[in-house]
Design a protein around this motif. Structure first.
Motif, mmCIF file in Angstrom:
data_model
loop_
_atom_site.group_PDB
_atom_site.id
_atom_site.type_symbol
_atom_site.label_atom_id
_atom_site.label_comp_id
_atom_site.label_asym_id
_atom_site.label_seq_id
_atom_site.Cartn_x
_atom_site.Cartn_y
_atom_site.Cartn_z
ATOM 1 N N ASP A 175 -6.253 13.273 -2.318
ATOM 2 C CA ASP A 175 -5.971 13.282 -0.877
ATOM 3 C C ASP A 175 -5.766 11.841 -0.410
ATOM 4 O OD1 ASP A 175 -8.416 12.144 -0.888
ATOM 5 O OD2 ASP A 175 -9.446 13.737 0.200
ATOM 6 N N ARG A 176 -5.516 11.698 0.897
ATOM 7 C CA ARG A 176 -5.138 10.399 1.413
ATOM 8 C C ARG A 176 -6.166 9.323 1.129
ATOM 9 N NH1 ARG A 176 -3.585 9.757 7.600
ATOM 10 N NH2 ARG A 176 -3.594 7.495 7.425
ATOM 11 N N ASP A 177 -7.430 9.630 1.416
ATOM 12 C CA ASP A 177 -8.480 8.631 1.191
ATOM 13 C C ASP A 177 -8.626 8.322 -0.295
ATOM 14 O OD1 ASP A 177 -8.943 8.491 3.856
ATOM 15 O OD2 ASP A 177 -10.600 9.930 3.839
ATOM 16 N N GLY A 178 -8.503 9.384 -1.099
ATOM 17 C CA GLY A 178 -8.604 9.207 -2.550
ATOM 18 C C GLY A 178 -7.505 8.296 -3.061
ATOM 19 N N ARG A 179 -6.296 8.506 -2.532
ATOM 20 C CA ARG A 179 -5.160 7.684 -2.969
ATOM 21 C C ARG A 179 -5.339 6.230 -2.560
ATOM 22 N NH1 ARG A 179 -1.818 12.017 -0.805
ATOM 23 N NH2 ARG A 179 -1.185 10.616 0.860
ATOM 24 N N ARG A 180 -5.829 6.061 -1.328
ATOM 25 C CA ARG A 180 -6.046 4.693 -0.859
ATOM 26 C C ARG A 180 -7.086 3.986 -1.718
ATOM 27 N NH1 ARG A 180 -5.329 1.022 3.191
ATOM 28 N NH2 ARG A 180 -7.118 -0.346 3.423
ATOM 29 N N ALA A 181 -8.156 4.705 -2.007
ATOM 30 C CA ALA A 181 -9.212 4.113 -2.830
ATOM 31 C C ALA A 181 -8.657 3.747 -4.205
ATOM 32 C CB ALA A 181 -10.375 5.091 -2.964
ATOM 33 N N ARG A 182 -7.858 4.649 -4.748
ATOM 34 C CA ARG A 182 -7.276 4.406 -6.067
ATOM 35 C C ARG A 182 -6.328 3.195 -6.039
ATOM 36 N NH1 ARG A 182 -7.535 4.315 -11.297
ATOM 37 N NH2 ARG A 182 -5.599 4.767 -12.379
ATOM 38 N N ALA A 183 -5.529 3.107 -4.993
ATOM 39 C CA ALA A 183 -4.579 1.999 -4.864
ATOM 40 C C ALA A 183 -5.323 0.668 -4.806
ATOM 41 C CB ALA A 183 -3.709 2.179 -3.628
ATOM 42 N N CYS B 190 -0.984 2.882 -12.294
ATOM 43 C CA CYS B 190 -1.929 3.624 -11.462
ATOM 44 C C CYS B 190 -2.083 5.083 -11.901
ATOM 45 C CB CYS B 190 -1.624 3.488 -9.975
ATOM 46 S SG CYS B 190 -0.101 4.222 -9.479
ATOM 47 N N CYS B 191 -1.164 5.624 -12.661
ATOM 48 C CA CYS B 191 -1.359 6.978 -13.196
ATOM 49 C C CYS B 191 -1.812 6.934 -14.656
ATOM 50 C CB CYS B 191 -0.083 7.791 -13.075
ATOM 51 S SG CYS B 191 0.430 8.001 -11.393
ATOM 52 N N GLU B 192 -2.248 5.780 -15.098
ATOM 53 C CA GLU B 192 -2.672 5.595 -16.485
ATOM 54 C C GLU B 192 -1.665 6.167 -17.475
ATOM 55 O OE1 GLU B 192 -6.725 6.506 -17.162
ATOM 56 O OE2 GLU B 192 -7.361 5.159 -15.545
ATOM 57 N N PRO B 193 -0.486 5.593 -17.539
ATOM 58 C CA PRO B 193 0.549 6.113 -18.426
ATOM 59 C C PRO B 193 0.190 5.870 -19.892
ATOM 60 C CG PRO B 193 1.224 3.999 -17.564
ATOM 61 C CD PRO B 193 -0.055 4.349 -16.869
ATOM 62 N N ASP B 194 0.794 6.678 -20.776
ATOM 63 C CA ASP B 194 0.565 6.471 -22.214
ATOM 64 C C ASP B 194 1.359 5.270 -22.710
ATOM 65 O OD1 ASP B 194 -0.965 8.826 -22.348
ATOM 66 O OD2 ASP B 194 0.890 9.989 -22.303
ATOM 67 N N GLY C 73 0.828 -1.210 0.000
ATOM 68 C CA GLY C 73 0.000 0.000 0.000
ATOM 69 C C GLY C 73 0.859 1.256 0.000
ATOM 70 N N TRP C 74 1.894 1.272 0.820
ATOM 71 C CA TRP C 74 2.779 2.436 0.917
ATOM 72 C C TRP C 74 3.436 2.731 -0.437
ATOM 73 C CZ3 TRP C 74 7.509 4.455 0.189
ATOM 74 C CH2 TRP C 74 7.839 5.618 0.920
ATOM 75 N N GLN C 75 3.869 1.669 -1.092
ATOM 76 C CA GLN C 75 4.586 1.865 -2.352
ATOM 77 C C GLN C 75 3.671 2.362 -3.460
ATOM 78 O OE1 GLN C 75 7.742 -1.051 -3.244
ATOM 79 N NE2 GLN C 75 7.316 -1.978 -1.275
ATOM 80 N N LEU C 76 2.412 1.896 -3.454
ATOM 81 C CA LEU C 76 1.451 2.404 -4.428
ATOM 82 C C LEU C 76 1.128 3.861 -4.112
ATOM 83 C CD1 LEU C 76 -0.916 -0.647 -4.688
ATOM 84 C CD2 LEU C 76 -0.036 0.589 -6.655
#
Lengths: 320, 337
Positions: free
Chosen positions: B128-136, B174-178, B114-117
């Protein structure tokens, strides 16, 4: 009579830990495997990492002491032999290792290394020994000058040739080849496989060929033994392997291998999940957790190895 | 319709300073990568395929290596070969992501999954933190990791090889790269796990419309997933073609020899010798004058020893670096560039 007969071979490795370095568990590497190899035959052992295929190969020539079970070679039970009694058998049974980088002593020239092998077994002396070494080096496709070089001066494929020369120095009749081409590039793989085929012919070798690559096994071997989590799940002839394979794991191995033809691109057979840990084995069939044909019965009891046509054997409740 | 490439590599030459002098590991390699396609870069150990990918990502140590001045890596109007580290850092992970061969060593063992993502998302997104966690967690689900929220708190050593490679893919995407550069992503894995990962990459490519650069030595994998292939040998690009052409009508003798040397599944002939390529790859320190494949080539002629062939493009979008290309029925056009 078969040259090699393995019966109910078991190899467990103790796991130590905690206070006083006690045995806290066991890794079940090989769980009651039986098979035989006829003289002049090449039998492949296939399976994924951790299935016990290398351990099995090493138990056969007693580089690992089996936990239980029997290994008979040319009628003689090997497990009960003392170190000294084992010596004549060591001359007759040799091994080629997977990693051509770590299996050669970096401080010895090829000649010194081969001399050591020959002298240890008293196989040759003086000029005869050097002549034997020269012949050997040429047999594996290297130039005579190679004898004076150190392992680091060779490429991976050449080192594997030296490993083969070492194994053949004592003119054995039986050879365990433990993933001999896995560490090599494809173009070099083909060279080494061809060399092994030539030598097999010339020396009349009997081979136990351990590999994770079914394509190579299919090409090189007469019969194949499929292992999963330390169990033998299927054994069959390499002739018509694709049509005859019955065990769902063997089918999955065949189906997961991509074919070198973009026109035959297909849905790969994809198994769910990972191989369970050999540290605590599941009850019942070891493959039940990933098997597409799994039934309730599979999770409760281990399917027995049943004989099929043409000497094939398969352990699966779903196979008729 | 002409498509615009998303990445254009031109005259990429990567050199290393070694104790024995400067060695050119990648020598004048050019290719284009188009959106939504999978380009395979194929070759044996030491052919320069990994160095090519690391050069694009600028991941090579600067005190040991350098790009020759003519090298261009064109991405979004910028030449990545010349941009500063700050710009590069915004590109890496967000627009061009990479997964490596060794899922065992490319995750940090002292941090949780989780930390690395989260680290990637913290750097590249405004969440924000919750958003990142949800995304991860969403990403871990996307790469089909069961119990994703539980796995977030686990360390890499608690995961199997296949699971680690999935986490790597989740991090990369996770950042949807090209562009996703996959350097031997399945080499360290067992075949059944390899099949899982290849299938996953395919479905993610369709879902996210990512262009993939797949670096591998395994022609079976290439046949399974690639659209186009670039074959490399001793630092040179030697052939480029569509997937079907390269397998059916290879033009470079090396490509043909490579294809011939693999045992064919389901076409067993026990004891039949495999076609081989004699000899070994030349050392980059002692490259021959002419064609780099001359020593091992079955079609060698005097001209091959004297001059190195150029990479000649033909009208059908293929290119081959050979004086005497095979399959003459569709011989390449005279040199254009």
């Amino acid at each position: 009579m078969a040259l090699l007969e393995v019966r109910d071979l078991v190899k467990h490795f103790p796991v130590r830990g905690g206070l006083m370095n006690r045995v806290v568990g066991r890794v079940h590497a090989v769980n009651g495997v039986s098979f035989s190899v006829e003289r002049g035959e090449t039998v492949g052992i296939v399976g994924e990492s951790g299935c016990g295929k290398s351990t099995l190969g090493k138990c056969v020539i007693r580089l690992h002491e089996p936990t239980s079970g029997s290994v008979r070679y040319d009628g003689q039970e090997l497990a009960s032999l003392s170190h000294g009694e084992m010596m004549p058998f060591r001359r007759r049974m040799q091994i080629i290792f997977q990693d051509p980088y770590s299996s050669l002593n970096p401080r010895l020239t090829v000649r010194a290394m081969l001399r050591e092998v020959l002298a240890f077994h008293g196989a040759a002396k003086g000029p005869a020994m050097d002549q034997h070494i020269d012949e050997l080096i040429q047999k594996v496709g290297l130039r005579v000058e190679a004898a004076e070089k150190f392992p680091h001066e060779f490429s991976g494929g050449q080192r594997q040739r030296i490993g083969i020369a070492r194994a053949l120095a004592l003119e054995p009749e039986f050879l365990v080849a433990d993933e001999p081409v896995s560490a090599l590039d494809v173009s070099i793989q083909a060279q080494v496989l061809n060399l092994l085929m030539d030598l097999r012919e010339e020396f009349g070798l009997t081979l136990l060929f351990v590999s994770h690559d079914l394509k190579v096994i299919e090409h090189f071997c007469d019969r194949v033994v499929v292992m999963y989590l330390g169990y033998l799940v299927e054994e069959l002839s390499c002739e018509g392997l694709h049509e005859r394979a019955q065990h769902p794991y063997t089918r999955a191995l065949l189906g997961a291998n991509p074919i070198n033809d973009p026109d035959e691109r297909r849905e790969l057979v994809v198994l769910q999940g990972d191989v369970p840990s050999p540290y605590d084995l599941p009850k019942g069939c070891p493959f039940a957790g990933r098997c597409p044909l799994v039934m309730d019965r599979c999770r409760a009891e281990m399917p027995p190895l049943e004989d099929g046509p043409d000497g094939s054997r398969v352990a699966c409740f779903a196979v008729e | 319709m002409t498509r615009q490439p998303i990445l254009s590599v031109r005259h990429l030459s990567t050199c290393f300073r070694t104790d024995h002098g400067v060695v050119t590991a990648v020598d004048d390699v050019s290719f284009d990568l188009y959106p939504g396609e999978t380009l395979g870069i194929v070759g044996e150990s030491g052919c320069g395929k990994t160095v090519t990918s690391k050069s694009i990502m600028r991941l090579l140590p600067e005190h040991l290596s350098f790009l020759k001045p003519e090298s261009e890596i064109l991405f979004e109007g910028k030449n990545l070969a010349r941009v500063d580290e700050g710009t590069m850092r915004d590109v890496r992970g967000a627009k061009i992501a990479m997964i490596f061969q060794e899922p065992m060593t490319s995750l940090n063992p002292v941090f949780t999954v989780g930390w690395q993502l989260d680290e990637v998302l913290r750097y590249h997104t405004e969440l924000d933190r919750d958003g990142r966690r949800a995304r991860a967690i969403e990403m871990l689900r996307l790469v089909e990791i069961p119990n994703a929220d539980k796995r977030m708190g686990e360390y890499p050593h608690q995961l199997s090889g296949g699971m680690r490679q999935r986490v790597m893919i989740a991090m990369a995407l996770c950042c949807e790269p090209d562009i996703l550069i996959a350097d031997e992503p399945t080499t360290a894995l067992d075949v059944t796990i390899q099949a899982q990962i290849l299938q996953l990459m395919e479905s993610l490519k369709t879902k996210l419309d990512t262009a993939i650069m797949l670096i591998t030595h395994d022609l079976g994998v290439v046949a399974q997933v690639c659209d186009r292939v670039l074959v490399m040998y001793a630092g040179r690009a030697i052939e480029e073609a569509g997937i079907r052409e390269i397998f059916k009508r290879p033009r470079h003798p090396y490509t043909k020899a490579l294809l011939d040397s693999i045992p064919k599944a389901g076409q067993r002939r026990r004891g039949e010798r495999l076609a081989t390529i004699p000899g070994i790859v030349p050392s980059l320190f002692e490259l021959p004058v002419g064609c780099r494949f001359q020593e091992r080539c079955a079609y060698r002629e005097a001209r091959c020893d004297a001059e190195e062939p150029a990479l000649v493009p033909s009208d059908d979008g293929r290119a081959v670096r050979c004086h005497f290309p095979l399959n003459p029925g569709d011989a390449p056009q005279p040199e254009i560039s």
